[in-house]
Design a protein around this motif. Structure first.
Motif, PDB file in Angstrom:
ATOM      1  N   THR A 118     -19.838 -13.101  14.779  1.00 32.53           N
ATOM      2  CA  THR A 118     -20.615 -12.029  14.134  1.00 32.53           C
ATOM      3  C   THR A 118     -20.894 -10.899  15.117  1.00 32.53           C
ATOM      4  OG1 THR A 118     -21.659 -13.579  12.611  1.00 32.53           O
ATOM      5  CG2 THR A 118     -22.779 -11.477  12.970  1.00 32.53           C
ATOM      6  N   ALA A 119     -21.212 -11.251  16.356  1.00 31.84           N
ATOM      7  CA  ALA A 119     -21.481 -10.229  17.368  1.00 31.84           C
ATOM      8  C   ALA A 119     -20.253  -9.351  17.593  1.00 31.84           C
ATOM      9  CB  ALA A 119     -21.905 -10.899  18.678  1.00 31.84           C
ATOM     10  N   ALA A 120     -19.088  -9.973  17.723  1.00 29.88           N
ATOM     11  CA  ALA A 120     -17.862  -9.197  17.954  1.00 29.88           C
ATOM     12  C   ALA A 120     -17.544  -8.303  16.759  1.00 29.88           C
ATOM     13  CB  ALA A 120     -16.697 -10.138  18.242  1.00 29.88           C
ATOM     14  N   VAL A 373     -28.062 -18.482  24.372  1.00 32.42           N
ATOM     15  CA  VAL A 373     -26.866 -17.663  24.585  1.00 32.42           C
ATOM     16  C   VAL A 373     -26.527 -16.904  23.318  1.00 32.42           C
ATOM     17  CG1 VAL A 373     -24.401 -17.722  25.103  1.00 32.42           C
ATOM     18  CG2 VAL A 373     -25.970 -19.205  26.361  1.00 32.42           C
ATOM     19  N   GLN A 374     -26.607 -17.567  22.190  1.00 31.14           N
ATOM     20  CA  GLN A 374     -26.297 -16.914  20.914  1.00 31.14           C
ATOM     21  C   GLN A 374     -27.215 -15.730  20.651  1.00 31.14           C
ATOM     22  OE1 GLN A 374     -26.783 -20.384  18.484  1.00 31.14           O
ATOM     23  NE2 GLN A 374     -24.616 -20.994  18.631  1.00 31.14           N
ATOM     24  N   VAL A 375     -28.508 -15.923  20.943  1.00 24.16           N
ATOM     25  CA  VAL A 375     -29.462 -14.834  20.717  1.00 24.16           C
ATOM     26  C   VAL A 375     -29.168 -13.648  21.630  1.00 24.16           C
ATOM     27  CG1 VAL A 375     -31.894 -14.182  20.932  1.00 24.16           C
ATOM     28  CG2 VAL A 375     -31.272 -16.359  19.862  1.00 24.16           C
ATOM     29  N   VAL A 376     -28.885 -13.931  22.911  1.00 24.11           N
ATOM     30  CA  VAL A 376     -28.581 -12.863  23.862  1.00 24.11           C
ATOM     31  C   VAL A 376     -27.340 -12.093  23.426  1.00 24.11           C
ATOM     32  CG1 VAL A 376     -27.811 -12.371  26.218  1.00 24.11           C
ATOM     33  CG2 VAL A 376     -29.708 -13.955  25.824  1.00 24.11           C
ATOM     34  N   VAL A 377     -26.309 -12.802  22.989  1.00 24.91           N
ATOM     35  CA  VAL A 377     -25.068 -12.156  22.564  1.00 24.91           C
ATOM     36  C   VAL A 377     -25.309 -11.268  21.345  1.00 24.91           C
ATOM     37  CG1 VAL A 377     -22.789 -12.576  21.570  1.00 24.91           C
ATOM     38  CG2 VAL A 377     -23.543 -13.897  23.541  1.00 24.91           C
ATOM     39  N   LEU A 378     -26.091 -11.753  20.384  1.00 28.57           N
ATOM     40  CA  LEU A 378     -26.369 -10.948  19.191  1.00 28.57           C
ATOM     41  C   LEU A 378     -27.187  -9.707  19.530  1.00 28.57           C
ATOM     42  CD1 LEU A 378     -27.095 -13.496  16.318  1.00 28.57           C
ATOM     43  CD2 LEU A 378     -25.216 -11.860  16.475  1.00 28.57           C
ATOM     44  N   ILE A 379     -28.168  -9.855  20.403  1.00 27.38           N
ATOM     45  CA  ILE A 379     -28.980  -8.695  20.797  1.00 27.38           C
ATOM     46  C   ILE A 379     -28.116  -7.659  21.511  1.00 27.38           C
ATOM     47  CG2 ILE A 379     -30.848  -7.940  22.324  1.00 27.38           C
ATOM     48  CD1 ILE A 379     -32.273 -10.562  21.709  1.00 27.38           C
TER      49      ILE A 379
END
Length: 536
Positions: A118-120, A373-379
């Protein structure tokens, strides 16, 4: 590892990406970009109707670029009504998001989950240059599709000999044949294959595929240019091919090239704050600055921890990205040409961020990223996406689509002499059988006695029922006046006894169509001439 062909979400992702592209094209409005007005539409029109041997460069020197890549936008625009052609084109462009979804899964492997993917996709969805071309006639976003598929194939783990490299070569070679600026990505991909397990096999298969596709997509047009003008790349690279129909020099737009090494290094940080030395149109893009910062952080981390923090495949991706970027900067530094890397920066940012966090958590290869890690990547993805601002190449609302009304005097086949640009799009709108001669091209002027000059004189000696008309803008800038004096080269002048007709360009600029007759007057007189207007 599952692939895009077997993943249960594949068709949902494809449909969603197409819908997103169509929706954006509808909201953005009808494409009326300058290049479409100049040569995109004309090139495809001429290809369909066999006009290249009749007209004389209505789109200026860009008329001689391979028109095949503009055929699909032309067919959609002229076969579907507004806004449906724009939605169809936008849906096609939107498929780049589905490809980013696939590429991200391929590159991240076990680290690919709903959060990282989702981030990408979020970063890619708001890519400023890609977004600016959704639903337009530009080829950069269209040819990004085969380039991204090629990248995914190159980085897959399948053990299928050289077949996937051959197919990747076919796709990236076709993209290059359709638009030569894509050669930088072809070379970058080739260099990255030096690090695969069997580089000779990979390079041979990739090279064979790219050569075959390039010949198919670019060969017929190159052969036509060679036969007619003596150069397969006419009018470009004329210091090599020496066509007598073009100036002996290099035709290159150097406006966007950096002024030295420090300036080149600063480009990604210019884009971060909205400074745009690589584009006529303003934009803001933090992607490349973020990639550089993350790469530096990973290098420092590897040196500090005295161990590898990137996999071999990670390094291959970085090589492809960096080689393509450097070649792009050396050759063009034109931002639109960088769209494939702009999109590819999305999974690269997520990959580098995951690797960096994992390295400091002392987990070089976790099965799955932790929730933190998931939260950091999404932010981070949200910050990159919200920090982006797309360019605007010219649109008009779908509620007022471009439908020019022709005066009665312009409804018969006629000869149209273009004294300014862009007027190429008018060839598809004016009466069938008309002729279009661009006399005011500066970069590649008509050579006296040459192929194009003889074509103009032959056409003028064979009158059409609608007569001869000169096209130019009614209210031009002081530094961009119509070159009326060029009419004298063909023993022509504006007919002062008859009124000019009026057209409206897509951007609501008034166009004059003034009748022309035989009997030249002096250049000085012509330069100051103000023909009568039907509105006067």
């Amino acid at each position: 590892m599952s692939t895009a062909r077997t993943h249960p979400a594949t068709w949902f992702v494809i449909a969603g990406s197409a819908m997103a592209g169509a929706l954006y094209a509808y909201v953005a409005g009808e494409d009326i970009n300058w290049d479409w007005q100049n040569y995109h539409d004309y090139g495809a029109f001429a290809l369909v109707h066999g006009r290249f041997d009749v007209d004389v460069a209505p789109g200026g020197f860009q008329t001689f670029l391979n028109p095949l890549v503009y055929l699909l936008p032309y067919v959609l625009r002229h076969s579907l009504s507004a806004p449906w052609w724009g939605l169809a084109l936008g849906a096609l462009h939107g498929l780049n998001l589905a490809l980013i979804w696939w590429v991200t899964r391929v590159l991240l492997g076990r680290a690919a989950d709903a959060f990282t993917i989702t981030a990408a996709v979020l970063i890619a969805a708001l890519s400023p240059m890609a977004l600016s071309e959704v639903g337009t006639s530009f080829a950069d976003i269209l040819t990004a599709i085969p380039i991204l598929i090629g990248v995914a194939l190159i980085f897959r783990d399948d053990e299928d000999g050289g077949r996937r490299f051959f197919i990747a070569g076919l796709l990236m070679g076709a993209a290059t044949g359709l638009k030569l600026t894509n050669a930088v990505f072809l070379v970058g991909a080739g260099v990255s294959l030096l690090l695969v397990a069997r580089p000779l096999l990979a390079l041979t298969a990739f090279g064979a595929g790219s050569a075959l596709a390039g010949i198919v997509t670019a060969g017929p047009w190159a052969l036509k240019m060679a036969r007619e003008f003596g150069s397969p790349l006419y009018p470009f690279y004329n210091t090599i091919f020496r066509s007598p129909e073009a100036p002996l020099g290099s035709i290159a737009d150097t406006r966007f090239l950096p002024q030295g090494l420090l300036d080149a290094l600063a480009y990604p940080f210019y884009w971060l704050v909205g400074v745009h030395p690589s584009s006529e149109s303003p934009f803001r893009d933090p992607r490349f600055a973020v990639v550089i910062v993350l790469l530096i952080a990973l290098v420092v981390t590897a040196l500090w921890q005295k161990r590898e923090v990137l996999t071999l495949r990670d390094r291959r991706l970085i090589i492809l990205f960096c080689v393509s970027y450097v070649l792009w900067m050396l050759a063009f530094s034109i931002q639109r040409y960088l769209i494939p890397l702009e999109l590819l920066a999305a999974p690269l940012i997520v990959l580098l961020l995951v690797r960096l966090i994992d390295a400091w958590r002392e987990q070089a290869a976790p099965e799955r990223p932790s929730r933190s890690v998931q939260v950091v990547v999404l932010i981070a993805a949200a910050a990159v996406a919200l920090g982006s601002q797309p360019s605007d190449w010219g649109r008009r609302p779908w509620s007022d689509p471009y439908r020019p009304q022709l005066a009665q005097a312009l409804q018969q086949p006629a000869t149209f002499l273009m004294l300014q640009k862009p007027f190429g799009y008018l060839a598809a709108l004016l009466p069938e059988g008309s002729r279009f001669y661009q006399l005011a091209e500066i970069v590649v002027p008509i050579v006296p006695g040459g192929v194009l000059d003889r074509r103009v004189r032959s056409g003028l000696s064979d009158p059409l029922p609608g007569g001869i008309w000169a096209l130019y803008f009614a209210n031009s800038r002081p530094d961009y006046q119509p070159r009326l004096e060029l009419l004298a080269d063909y023993d022509l002048r504006i007919d002062e006894t008859r009124p000019c007709e009026h057209l409206w360009a897509p951007d609501k600029v008034e166009v004059m169509a003034c009748p022309v007759v035989r009997g030249a007057i002096s250049a000085a007189s012509t330069a100051g001439l103000k023909p009568a207007s039907r509105a006067d």
